[in-house]
Design a protein around this motif. Structure first.
Motif: not given
Length: 358
Positions: A301-306
């Motif tokens: 989720x961190x990667x998708x948000x970024x």
């Protein structure tokens, strides 16, 4: 003080322990210290404490110290997932699967293993294993064969929910059955595999989550069900109800402090909020989601948000230099955490291709 004291004894190692009782005490101290490190989002240090805890266990620990052993290995595996160490994740998982006394005691490892398959872009295998575990928990996905049938189910669920106010949904009864709570976690994990591989199947899982929540009560996954439901409604043109349910999901996370799902809820809700609010307003939400996901060890989720933040930077008119630096940061993040499936998404991202064209 606790970190320092435990670390000092760890430096001396298990050789200084005189009896199995003292060894068990040190293993327990490392477990508690590791859990505190996890609460502080320091998953690297936490894993070290869990590993030291394991080293202090007796030779016959799976018999004599079963619960302590299970906790140490489960949490060590969770940390490995968060920091992208698939080799050690497999090592800890094998120990639990070989020594667990029940199916229920294996569930956390099944969950981490399916998550790791998603990270490695083995989405079909992740989905298949998730469905298998759900079946063993007594839960099957609804059979939706046609587009019209899907729309019918969505409209029927929307109608049911329209009879409940936001306050009623926020104060809904709590889910108490452990098997249902775990089933909801596996449904959540299926959503992630589908989001990156088979998005057309997401409504099947979402409707199941909403139905289980209305029947059995709410858990942290209650917010996941609503954020996906709202996103689906918005994508088929029902912006009003979609906007309502993604905002409800955010309120659920904020009210109950559901840290583990916060990053994904913010990611999915911001996509839908973008239908209603200016694109510039989404930037802060994606950064908030990125931070929340990192704190929970949810690197996907961190990667998708970024990624979404970078995309919206480009379309919102931010400077190309700053935007390109953020894309470079994103690429480094995916490699560091072994997010193979998301590396593919980034390489094939339209904005990235515009940068390659100069």
């Amino acid at each position: 003080m606790l970190f320092t004291a435990v670390d000092q004894i760890n430096r001396a190692g298990p050789s200084v322990v005189l009896t199995s009782v003292h060894g068990s005490m040190m293993a327990q101290s490392n477990l508690q210290t590791g859990l505190k490190a996890m609460d502080m989002s320091d998953f690297i240090s936490a894993r070290k404490f869990f590993e030291f805890g394991i080293s202090f266990l007796s030779q016959n620990h799976w018999v004599e110290e079963y619960n302590l052993s299970l906790s140490l290995y489960d949490n060590a595996a969770k940390c490995c997932l968060s920091i992208g160490d698939s080799e050690k994740l497999e090592k800890f998982s094998t120990q639990v699967l070989s020594n667990a006394r029940s199916f229920e005691d294996k569930l956390n490892i099944y969950y981490f293993s399916i998550s790791a398959l998603c990270h490695a872009s083995l989405l079909e295998e992740a989905f298949s294993k998730g469905v298998q575990v759900l079946s063993m928990l007594g839960e099957d996905l609804p059979q939706i064969r046609t587009h019209d049938e899907k729309i019918g189910h969505l409209n029927e669920t929307t109608s049911k929910l329209s009879c409940l106010s936001d306050d009623e949904l926020l104060t809904y009864k709590m889910m108490s059955d452990p098997s249902k709570i775990m089933a909801m976690k596996f449904l959540w994990r299926l959503q992630v595999s589908l989001l990156m591989g088979k998005p057309s199947f997401i409504p099947h899982v979402t409707l199941k989550m909403i139905h289980m929540s209305l029947v059995h009560g709410m858990s942290a996954m209650y917010a996941i069900g609503f954020v996906y439901f709202g996103s689906i409604l918005a994508s088929i043109g029902n912006i009003k109800d979609g906007y309502r349910f993604v905002k409800l999901a955010k309120n659920i996370v904020q009210r109950f402090g559901y840290k583990d799902v916060a990053g994904e809820v913010l990611f999915m809700s911001t996509h839908t909020i973008g239908y209603v609010e200016p694109i510039q307003s989404t930037l802060e939400c994606y950064l908030e989601g990125y931070t929340a996901a990192l704190e929970a060890g949810d690197t996907t989720s961190a990667c998708l948000n970024l990624l979404s933040y970078c995309n919206n930077l480009f379309w919102s008119g931010a400077s190309l230099g700053y935007t390109k630096n953020k894309y470079d940061e994103l690429a480094h993040f995916t490699k560091k955490h072994n997010l193979t499936s998301l590396e593919f998404v980034i390489r094939n991202n339209m904005v990235e291709k515009l940068f390659e064209m100069g």
